[in-house]
Design a protein around this motif. Structure first.
Motif, PDB file in Angstrom:
ATOM      1  N   LYS A  70      14.143 -65.329  12.097  1.00 40.37           N
ATOM      2  CA  LYS A  70      14.059 -65.167  13.547  1.00 40.37           C
ATOM      3  C   LYS A  70      12.618 -65.361  14.010  1.00 40.37           C
ATOM      4  CE  LYS A  70      15.747 -61.999  17.143  1.00 40.37           C
ATOM      5  NZ  LYS A  70      14.592 -62.126  18.037  1.00 40.37           N
ATOM      6  N   LEU A  71      12.467 -66.008  15.133  1.00 35.31           N
ATOM      7  CA  LEU A  71      11.175 -66.164  15.768  1.00 35.31           C
ATOM      8  C   LEU A  71      11.104 -65.244  16.982  1.00 35.31           C
ATOM      9  CD1 LEU A  71      10.942 -70.076  15.758  1.00 35.31           C
ATOM     10  CD2 LEU A  71       9.690 -68.510  14.266  1.00 35.31           C
ATOM     11  N   ARG A  72       9.923 -65.104  17.493  1.00 36.31           N
ATOM     12  CA  ARG A  72       9.767 -64.272  18.682  1.00 36.31           C
ATOM     13  C   ARG A  72      10.594 -64.821  19.841  1.00 36.31           C
ATOM     14  NH1 ARG A  72       3.953 -62.725  21.481  1.00 36.31           N
ATOM     15  NH2 ARG A  72       4.763 -61.371  23.123  1.00 36.31           N
ATOM     16  N   GLU A  73      10.673 -66.146  19.905  1.00 31.50           N
ATOM     17  CA  GLU A  73      11.391 -66.780  21.016  1.00 31.50           C
ATOM     18  C   GLU A  73      12.537 -67.653  20.530  1.00 31.50           C
ATOM     19  OE1 GLU A  73       8.428 -68.861  23.192  1.00 31.50           O
ATOM     20  OE2 GLU A  73       7.330 -67.062  23.744  1.00 31.50           O
ATOM     21  N   GLY A  74      13.083 -67.337  19.367  1.00 29.26           N
ATOM     22  CA  GLY A  74      14.178 -68.152  18.870  1.00 29.26           C
ATOM     23  C   GLY A  74      14.491 -67.905  17.413  1.00 29.26           C
ATOM     24  N   TYR A  75      14.895 -68.964  16.704  1.00 25.20           N
ATOM     25  CA  TYR A  75      15.324 -68.849  15.308  1.00 25.20           C
ATOM     26  C   TYR A  75      14.867 -70.079  14.541  1.00 25.20           C
ATOM     27  CZ  TYR A  75      18.430 -65.323  17.300  1.00 25.20           C
ATOM     28  OH  TYR A  75      18.917 -64.222  17.965  1.00 25.20           O
ATOM     29  N   TRP A  76      14.897 -69.974  13.206  1.00 14.92           N
ATOM     30  CA  TRP A  76      14.533 -71.107  12.359  1.00 14.92           C
ATOM     31  C   TRP A  76      15.436 -71.174  11.132  1.00 14.92           C
ATOM     32  CZ3 TRP A  76      12.931 -70.072   7.337  1.00 14.92           C
ATOM     33  CH2 TRP A  76      12.489 -68.767   7.058  1.00 14.92           C
ATOM     34  N   GLY A  77      15.521 -72.383  10.570  1.00 16.99           N
ATOM     35  CA  GLY A  77      16.320 -72.598   9.369  1.00 16.99           C
ATOM     36  C   GLY A  77      15.716 -73.700   8.533  1.00 16.99           C
ATOM     37  N   THR A  78      16.323 -73.991   7.396  1.00 11.94           N
ATOM     38  CA  THR A  78      15.801 -75.001   6.480  1.00 11.94           C
ATOM     39  C   THR A  78      16.945 -75.771   5.829  1.00 11.94           C
ATOM     40  OG1 THR A  78      15.761 -73.424   4.642  1.00 11.94           O
ATOM     41  CG2 THR A  78      13.734 -73.648   5.929  1.00 11.94           C
ATOM     42  N   ALA A  79      16.592 -76.867   5.182  1.00 10.89           N
ATOM     43  CA  ALA A  79      17.553 -77.637   4.398  1.00 10.89           C
ATOM     44  C   ALA A  79      16.806 -78.312   3.264  1.00 10.89           C
ATOM     45  CB  ALA A  79      18.251 -78.685   5.259  1.00 10.89           C
ATOM     46  N   LYS A  80      17.425 -78.375   2.101  1.00 11.13           N
ATOM     47  CA  LYS A  80      16.817 -79.051   0.963  1.00 11.13           C
ATOM     48  C   LYS A  80      17.093 -80.543   1.049  1.00 11.13           C
ATOM     49  CE  LYS A  80      16.976 -75.093  -2.196  1.00 11.13           C
ATOM     50  NZ  LYS A  80      17.459 -74.575  -3.503  1.00 11.13           N
ATOM     51  N   CYS A  81      16.027 -81.320   0.848  1.00  9.17           N
ATOM     52  CA  CYS A  81      16.141 -82.774   0.990  1.00  9.17           C
ATOM     53  C   CYS A  81      15.800 -83.464  -0.324  1.00  9.17           C
ATOM     54  CB  CYS A  81      15.216 -83.260   2.102  1.00  9.17           C
ATOM     55  SG  CYS A  81      15.627 -82.565   3.735  1.00  9.17           S
ATOM     56  N   PRO A  82      16.258 -84.693  -0.497  1.00  6.41           N
ATOM     57  CA  PRO A  82      16.065 -85.386  -1.781  1.00  6.41           C
ATOM     58  C   PRO A  82      14.627 -85.843  -2.004  1.00  6.41           C
ATOM     59  CG  PRO A  82      17.093 -86.841  -0.189  1.00  6.41           C
ATOM     60  CD  PRO A  82      17.030 -85.484   0.459  1.00  6.41           C
ATOM     61  N   GLY A  83      14.305 -86.118  -3.259  1.00  4.25           N
ATOM     62  CA  GLY A  83      13.012 -86.693  -3.618  1.00  4.25           C
ATOM     63  C   GLY A  83      11.854 -85.780  -3.303  1.00  4.25           C
ATOM     64  N   SER A  84      10.764 -86.405  -2.870  1.00  2.00           N
ATOM     65  CA  SER A  84       9.536 -85.653  -2.596  1.00  2.00           C
ATOM     66  C   SER A  84       9.511 -85.062  -1.198  1.00  2.00           C
ATOM     67  CB  SER A  84       8.324 -86.568  -2.774  1.00  2.00           C
ATOM     68  OG  SER A  84       8.426 -87.691  -1.907  1.00  2.00           O
ATOM     69  N   ALA A  85      10.595 -85.240  -0.443  1.00  2.00           N
ATOM     70  CA  ALA A  85      10.618 -84.742   0.937  1.00  2.00           C
ATOM     71  C   ALA A  85      10.596 -83.224   1.012  1.00  2.00           C
ATOM     72  CB  ALA A  85      11.847 -85.276   1.662  1.00  2.00           C
ATOM     73  N   GLY A  86      11.050 -82.547  -0.056  1.00  2.00           N
ATOM     74  CA  GLY A  86      11.041 -81.084  -0.051  1.00  2.00           C
ATOM     75  C   GLY A  86      12.059 -80.529   0.906  1.00  2.00           C
ATOM     76  N   SER A  87      11.722 -79.418   1.534  1.00  2.00           N
ATOM     77  CA  SER A  87      12.634 -78.764   2.471  1.00  2.00           C
ATOM     78  C   SER A  87      12.283 -79.124   3.907  1.00  2.00           C
ATOM     79  CB  SER A  87      12.576 -77.247   2.293  1.00  2.00           C
ATOM     80  OG  SER A  87      13.063 -76.878   1.024  1.00  2.00           O
ATOM     81  N   ALA A  88      13.308 -79.449   4.681  1.00  3.16           N
ATOM     82  CA  ALA A  88      13.123 -79.683   6.111  1.00  3.16           C
ATOM     83  C   ALA A  88      13.126 -78.352   6.844  1.00  3.16           C
ATOM     84  CB  ALA A  88      14.246 -80.573   6.635  1.00  3.16           C
ATOM     85  N   THR A  89      12.482 -78.308   7.985  1.00  3.85           N
ATOM     86  CA  THR A  89      12.483 -77.102   8.817  1.00  3.85           C
ATOM     87  C   THR A  89      13.119 -77.410  10.165  1.00  3.85           C
ATOM     88  OG1 THR A  89      10.269 -77.578   9.717  1.00  3.85           O
ATOM     89  CG2 THR A  89      10.390 -76.210   7.728  1.00  3.85           C
ATOM     90  N   PHE A  90      13.844 -76.441  10.700  1.00  2.56           N
ATOM     91  CA  PHE A  90      14.496 -76.561  11.998  1.00  2.56           C
ATOM     92  C   PHE A  90      14.171 -75.321  12.820  1.00  2.56           C
ATOM     93  CE2 PHE A  90      17.112 -78.387   8.634  1.00  2.56           C
ATOM     94  CZ  PHE A  90      17.204 -79.721   9.037  1.00  2.56           C
ATOM     95  N   ALA A  91      14.046 -75.493  14.121  1.00  4.40           N
ATOM     96  CA  ALA A  91      13.747 -74.346  14.978  1.00  4.40           C
ATOM     97  C   ALA A  91      14.372 -74.535  16.348  1.00  4.40           C
ATOM     98  CB  ALA A  91      12.239 -74.152  15.120  1.00  4.40           C
ATOM     99  N   VAL A  92      14.710 -73.419  16.980  1.00  2.48           N
ATOM    100  CA  VAL A  92      15.126 -73.418  18.380  1.00  2.48           C
ATOM    101  C   VAL A  92      14.274 -72.391  19.101  1.00  2.48           C
ATOM    102  CG1 VAL A  92      17.000 -71.752  17.933  1.00  2.48           C
ATOM    103  CG2 VAL A  92      17.038 -73.149  20.018  1.00  2.48           C
TER     104      VAL A  92
END
Length: 378
Positions: A309-331
């Motif tokens: 949870k953020l002060r003004e919203g929320y965040w999440g992640t997803a695992k991605c292939p290769g060297s991309a690592g984890s993506a981040t998402f926020a609202v």
């Protein structure tokens, strides 16, 4: 006299040879040729800056910017430290302007991030609110700079072959009396970055798959360019409509961009929620920013786990292939609510429920488009 006569042909030939050597070494002094410009490109960023595309913007009289110090350090495989290269070129009247190039190996090891970021953030700034994807097979974005200096920047991410870091190429262009309203200008600016990225891939043996020549570059979406959310088919596709206050969308195409934004609001043009997705170096930069107390009011630190949870919203992640690592998402709630306003009922449980639903829908579509696993969201 005979002896002198015999010497004259040799003296004449010697004079011709000497003259030829002088002209070869510095002919531009006599004929006004292009050697200073060639030297500028040879010395700039290890010679990878695209000459034809840069001259199309700055004119033929391109010079190194004497006020900015070029640098090159490290290597792509990390054996000599992390690769980081930068240079600046300027044009003469009537093409007064500057092209600044930064090239990074990504990701950056944790122990080098503070030095690389300096005071401007990891990999510099990306104004995701005013950005559009390049398309044509390029993993990149064209963005207006956030500092208000009328500059634009094109970011190109190269997925290098296995065993090597990836490459991020950023080209910032600033011209006097220039506007991004002109599609030819936008395309010319972006072509400097894509051509430079292709040169960088070959120079550092990145061997990344490349896109094709850009035909045109879209203009970032303006505040008055909103569409019906129900009909969105770009970055806002699938985000749910809510009654009367969330019915419009501000979006761009996805097209493989490493950073995406969707904003939603009401029919009057008031933006209410802002959804964002970041991949590769931009997700890395967001996590680094959180570590540097950009979110010092939150516990636990955002983007360090799977979701939160953020002060003004929320965040999440997803695992991605290769060297991309984890993506981040926020609202984030664009109205800027805080705990006091929430206590007053300005940000209701219904708002929070919608924010979570919007984040899940947005992240799911985005992650799938990038070949990542299903996202984890609150």
């Amino acid at each position: 006299m005979g002896q002198l006569t015999q010497l004259r042909p040799y003296a004449g030939r010697l004079a011709v040879v000497v003259c030829a050597l002088v002209l070869a070494a510095g002919g531009w002094l006599v004929f006004g040729g292009g050697s200073p410009q060639a030297d500028a490109f040879d010395d700039a960023c290890e010679g990878v800056v695209a000459q034809r595309e840069t001259k199309a913007v700055l004119g033929a009289g391109v010079q190194a910017d004497e006020d900015e110090e070029a640098f090159s350090e490290g290597s792509l495989d990390g054996s000599k430290g992390t690769l980081q290269v930068g240079c600046d070129l300027v044009g003469e009247a009537p093409h007064v302007g500057e092209v600044s190039v930064d090239i990074y190996a990504v990701p950056t090891p944790k122990y080098e991030r503070a030095d690389q970021a300096g005071g401007r953030g990891l990999y510099g700034d990306l104004n995701t609110s005013r950005s559009v994807p390049l398309g044509r097979g390029w993993h990149g974005v064209f963005a207006e700079e956030a500092d208000g200096d009328d500059a634009v920047a094109t970011h190109v991410l190269l997925d290098c072959r296995k065993g090597r870091n990836d490459l991020l190429v950023k080209v910032k262009v600033e011209l006097e009396e220039s506007t991004t309203d002109n599609p030819d200008r936008r395309t010319a600016f972006a072509r400097i970055a894509t051509a430079t990225a292709a040169n960088a891939s070959e120079h550092w043996r990145c061997d990344a798959p490349l896109g094709t020549r850009l035909r045109t570059v879209a203009q970032p979406v303006n505040e008055d360019e909103h569409i019906a959310l129900a009909g969105a088919d770009g970055t806002c596709a699938g985000v749910p409509v809510r009654s009367r206050d969330v019915t419009r969308a501000w979006e761009s195409a996805r097209a493989g961009a490493p950073a995406e934004v969707c904003e939603v609001g009401d029919v009057l043009g008031e933006q209410r929620f802002r959804l964002s997705a970041r991949y590769g170096p931009y997700a890395e930069a967001e996590r680094y920013g959180a570590e540097q107390d950009d979110y010092d009011y939150e516990e636990p630190t955002p983007f360090q786990g799977a979701k939160g949870k953020l002060r003004e919203g929320y965040w999440g992640t997803a695992k991605c292939p290769g060297s991309a690592g984890s993506a981040t998402f926020a609202v984030l709630d664009s109205t800027g609510w805080d705990r006091e306003s929430a206590a007053r009922g300005d940000y209701t449980k219904a708002d929070q429920t919608y924010a979570r639903a919007a984040l899940k829908a947005f992240a799911t579509r985005s992650a799938k488009a990038h070949g990542c696993k299903a996202p984890v969201t609150p």
